[in-house]
Enzyme design. Structure first.
Site, PDB file in Angstrom:
ATOM      1  CG  ASP A 260      -1.997  -1.110   1.080  1.00 21.93           C
ATOM      2  OD1 ASP A 260      -2.417  -1.393  -0.060  1.00 21.93           O
ATOM      3  OD2 ASP A 260      -2.398  -1.688   2.112  1.00 21.93           O
ATOM      4  N   GLY A 291       3.285  -6.489  -0.744  1.00 21.38           N
ATOM      5  CA  GLY A 291       3.742  -5.808   0.466  1.00 21.38           C
ATOM      6  C   GLY A 291       3.414  -6.599   1.709  1.00 21.38           C
ATOM      7  CG  ASP A 355       0.629  -0.194  10.285  1.00 19.67           C
ATOM      8  OD1 ASP A 355       0.708  -1.387   9.985  1.00 19.67           O
ATOM      9  OD2 ASP A 355      -0.215   0.590   9.797  1.00 19.67           O
ATOM     10  CG  ASP A 612      -3.010   5.663   2.769  1.00 19.29           C
ATOM     11  OD1 ASP A 612      -4.011   5.769   3.503  1.00 19.29           O
ATOM     12  OD2 ASP A 612      -2.959   6.159   1.638  1.00 19.29           O
TER      13      ASP A 612
HETATM   14  P1  ADP Z   1       5.147  -2.816   2.493  1.00 15.09           P
HETATM   15  O1  ADP Z   1       3.692  -3.132   2.398  1.00 15.09           O
HETATM   16  O2  ADP Z   1       5.945  -4.034   2.765  1.00 15.09           O
HETATM   17  O3  ADP Z   1       5.404  -1.720   3.434  1.00 15.09           O
HETATM   18  P2  ADP Z   1       5.424  -1.015   0.233  1.00 15.09           P
HETATM   19  O4  ADP Z   1       5.552  -1.334  -1.207  1.00 15.09           O
HETATM   20  O5  ADP Z   1       4.179  -0.408   0.670  1.00 15.09           O
HETATM   21  O6  ADP Z   1       5.655  -2.371   1.036  1.00 15.09           O
HETATM   22  O7  ADP Z   1       6.664  -0.114   0.557  1.00 15.09           O
HETATM   23  C1  ADP Z   1       7.062   0.290   1.816  1.00 15.09           C
HETATM   24  C2  ADP Z   1       7.876   1.560   1.691  1.00 15.09           C
HETATM   25  O8  ADP Z   1       9.014   1.361   0.872  1.00 15.09           O
HETATM   26  C3  ADP Z   1       7.107   2.689   1.051  1.00 15.09           C
HETATM   27  O9  ADP Z   1       7.081   3.753   1.944  1.00 15.09           O
HETATM   28  C4  ADP Z   1       7.899   3.055  -0.171  1.00 15.09           C
HETATM   29  O10 ADP Z   1       7.958   4.446  -0.322  1.00 15.09           O
HETATM   30  C5  ADP Z   1       9.275   2.543   0.145  1.00 15.09           C
HETATM   31  N1  ADP Z   1      10.087   2.197  -1.033  1.00 15.09           N
HETATM   32  C6  ADP Z   1       9.711   2.146  -2.322  1.00 15.09           C
HETATM   33  N2  ADP Z   1      10.724   1.729  -3.095  1.00 15.09           N
HETATM   34  C7  ADP Z   1      11.780   1.504  -2.279  1.00 15.09           C
HETATM   35  C8  ADP Z   1      13.120   1.062  -2.497  1.00 15.09           C
HETATM   36  N3  ADP Z   1      13.569   0.739  -3.704  1.00 15.09           N
HETATM   37  N4  ADP Z   1      13.913   0.930  -1.406  1.00 15.09           N
HETATM   38  C9  ADP Z   1      13.459   1.202  -0.179  1.00 15.09           C
HETATM   39  N5  ADP Z   1      12.209   1.646   0.079  1.00 15.09           N
HETATM   40  C10 ADP Z   1      11.372   1.795  -0.950  1.00 15.09           C
END
Ligand code: ADP
Ligand code: MG
Length: 638
Positions: A260, A291, A355, A612
């Site tokens: 998300d 995620g 969270d 979120d």
């Molecule tokens: P999860 O549900 O596991 O938290 P998400 O896709 O929602 O996975 O991402 C978590 C966070 O990682 C988000 O805040 C996003 O901005 C950040 N993010 C996105 N790409 C990367 C990256 N390449 N390296 C580290 N963090 C990232």
């Protein structure tokens, strides 16, 4: 049926003019237009023939054998695509000619018609049709699930490949047009040419998004012949900056492969464009859940009756491949330092703490939330502050159970529950006598050979039972997968707040520094949890706001006040997965309230507030809903 039956061609261009249509009566009594029809055969089913018809409902297979007929339908909503292919040249083994039988699935090797490897001696054109058939929950209590089915039609009525291919291409074009919700005029116009933009977070969840994409998502895109540009994010805010600065209209939609948090980045990036309204309206956004928090993907599946577990990737990929979208509410959120848009939740207290504080447990996957919930139950915290909200225009029939009859809920979502192989006896379970008709999960049918007007029976058909899938490599001219190296120019991206400006709809509530309107309700006190949600699920196992809809203009506010007993809290936490967390009888401690706007004003300086699922500045925060201003990809089919 005679041993050498006269083959009756059912092609409609014979009598109705090219691609003329005739009417047939489907099961539901409504006439369906037959666009194409052809008779095919199958190796292992002796004395039977298949009449295959293409209608707007789907592909109707009518099997006639020994004087009896059985009919089944592969619904159009379950078909993701089809490809025309040719036989691949074999090694030393003699090549099959058009009159030879179709080999079994292990031997059948097909290639693109432009491949250097093709077998010139086989003039057949193969049409592979890919469907993910919904099997409903049956009497035995199994849940609904989707199963991959391949229907192979081998066209070999003519002596040359070009003629056979023309037949196969007619079917392909018509099927593609029907998938896209168009009426097949079978003109050679090409449908949507734009690629899909895929943004993938390699760090989401337990860090397996890249593998999941390559192994489970990319093959389905190939089946649907949907080209895409894949960009792997390099850091947080990469995706946000990307959609803010690129010409997003070159893509047909944006698909987030991640959690998300990544979806949130895309929404906010689009709202940082001066053309935000047009962008939100024109560019649907989809999600393939990789995620640790997959609230949106689970909500979409839940709202539309699409199976989620045990194959969330499959269902979500199907959803994005269908390309349909629906309006979704966004909430404009204001803190002291920033304005952002949220699609899921704003939380303060218990769940926000879980969270954020469980972040170090990320490698264990979604279990991290359960582990931390138990921890926080033992070391319970409360927070002092004020909460204010504007009640939604709802009639609550049972206030505390959250059963709301909302006038805004009038928007009915179509539930896409169907049984693809529609058997009246077992309703698609495939486990009854009637269903055992040879419509296996891989069904290969062929026309009669052009060089052999009486097909050699017995060995010219086959029904494969293997569930193994063969995926065909996508030609580079169609599919572009940009790896890290190729997307290097983008590595200069850095989120720069000074160059980004949040646009989006103007606020209709007082600024955070001004008092709330007198019509709002307000209370000051000690809280365990104050959490809003506008999706049904906050995570795949957190059914937080059961009555929520994607586009209802409602924010569901859950309050747990200090004084709640540990056992009440435990039953709240345990009930979250089934949506039974709100007590049925009115409780002074746990309440769910439908609102359209809210403000939280914590008194202290220590704690967590999430938007979120991601942490934001701890301090006053407010939100207001803007109904249906974005478009999210959903499993609708019309
Ligand atoms: P999860 O549900 O596991 O938290 P998400 O896709 O929602 O996975 O991402 C978590 C966070 O990682 C988000 O805040 C996003 O901005 C950040 N993010 C996105 N790409 C990367 C990256 N390449 N390296 C580290 N963090 C990232
Ligand atoms: Mg909603």
């Amino acid at each position: 049926m005679s041993e050498n039956p006269k083959i009756e061609k059912l092609r409609l261009d014979d009598d109705d003019g090219e691609f003329g249509a005739r009417q047939q009566k489907p099961d539901d009594g409504k006439p369906a237009t037959v666009y194409l029809a052809e008779t095919f055969y199958i190796t292992t089913k002796k004395n039977s023939q298949f009449e295959v018809k293409l209608t707007e409902r789907g592909i109707c297979l009518r099997k006639e054998s020994n004087g009896s007929a059985k009919e089944q339908v592969i619904y159009m909503k379950d078909i993701i695509g089809c490809r025309c292919l040719r036989s691949k040249r074999k090694g030393q083994v003699g090549s099959p000619c058009a009159c030879s039988s179709m080999p079994g699935p292990a031997q059948l090797k097909v290639v693109d018609e432009h491949s250097a490897d093709l077998d010139e001696s086989d003039v057949s054109a193969y049409l592979y049709i890919y469907a993910y058939i919904l099997k409903k929950a049956g009497r035995r209590g199994r849940g609904s699930r989707r199963e991959r089915t391949t229907l192979t039609l081998r066209f070999r009525s003519f002596d040359c490949y070009e003629d056979n291919n023309r037949e196969a291409q007619k079917w392909r074009t018509a099927i593609k047009q029907l998938i896209n919700g168009e009426s097949p005029d079978l003109s050679p116009k090409l449908i949507e040419q734009r690629r899909m933009l895929i943004l993938l977070n390699p760090k989401s969840g337990s860090g397996k998004a890249r593998e999941v994409f390559q192994q489970r998502v990319a093959p389905m895109f190939a089946e649907a012949e949907i080209a895409y540009d894949l960009h792997v994010t390099k850091r947080a805010f990469f995706a946000r900056e990307f959609v803010r600065t690129k010409d997003v209209y070159t893509w047909r939609g944006i698909v987030v492969v991640g959690g998300d948090g990544l979806f949130w980045e895309v929404i906010n990036g689009l709202l940082e464009r001066s053309d935000w309204q047009h962008a939100l309206d024109q560019i649907p956004i989809g999600i393939i859940p990789c995620g640790s928090g997959n609230g949106l993907a689970k909500t979409i599946a839940h709202v539309y009756g699409e199976p989620y577990e045990p194959k969330p990737i499959l269902g979500s990929t199907l959803t994005v491949l269908r390309g349909r979208s629906v309006p979704m509410d966004l909430v404009r959120v204001e803190t002291r330092s920033e304005i952002m848009f949220s699609f899921l939740s704003v939380g303060w207290g218990l769940i926000a703490d879980i969270d954020i504080e469980s972040e170090p447990l990320r490698p264990i996957g979604p279990q991290r939330f359960t582990v931390w919930s138990l921890h926080r139950l033992i070391s319970l915290r409360t927070y002092h502050g004020r909460i204010s909200y504007a009640l939604a225009n709802c009639e609550l029939s049972n206030h505390n159970s959250g059963v709301a009859t909302n006038k805004l809920n009038a928007l009915k979502h179509s539930i896409s529950c169907n049984t693809a192989l529609d058997c009246p006896e077992c309703h698609g379970e495939g486990d009854c006598e009637t269903c055992d008709t040879g419509f296996g999960d891989i069904l290969s049918l062929e026309t009669t050979s052009g060089t052999n007007s009486f097909r050699p029976r017995g060995d010219s058909w086959y029904s494969a039972t293997s569930r193994r899938s063969t995926y065909f490599s996508a030609s580079e001219s169609v599919y572009q997968s940009i790896n890290d190296k190729h997307s290097e120019p983008d590595s200069s991206f850095k989120y720069d707040k000074s160059t980004a400006q949040m646009f989006g709809p103007a606020s209709t509530i007082p600024a955070l520094t001004a008092p709330v309107p007198s019509t709002w309700k307000s209370e000051e006190g000690e809280f365990v949890l104050v959490h809003t949600a506008y999706q049904t699920h906050l995570g795949s196992d957190c059914f937080f706001a059961p009555h929520s809809k994607l586009n209802d203009g409602i924010i569901w506010l859950v309050i747990i006040r200090a004084g709640v007993s540990r056992s009440q809290l435990l039953s709240f936490l345990l009930g979250l997965s089934s949506g039974t967390h709100i007590p049925e009888t009115k409780s002074p401690f746990i309440e769910i309230i439908p609102v359209t706007a809210f403000r939280f004003e914590p008194s202290g300086t220590q704690g967590n507030i999430t938007v979120d699922g991601e942490s934001v500045e701890y301090g006053p925060i407010q939100g207001e809903v803007f109904p249906g201003i974005s478009r999210v990809m959903a499993p609708v089919f019309s």
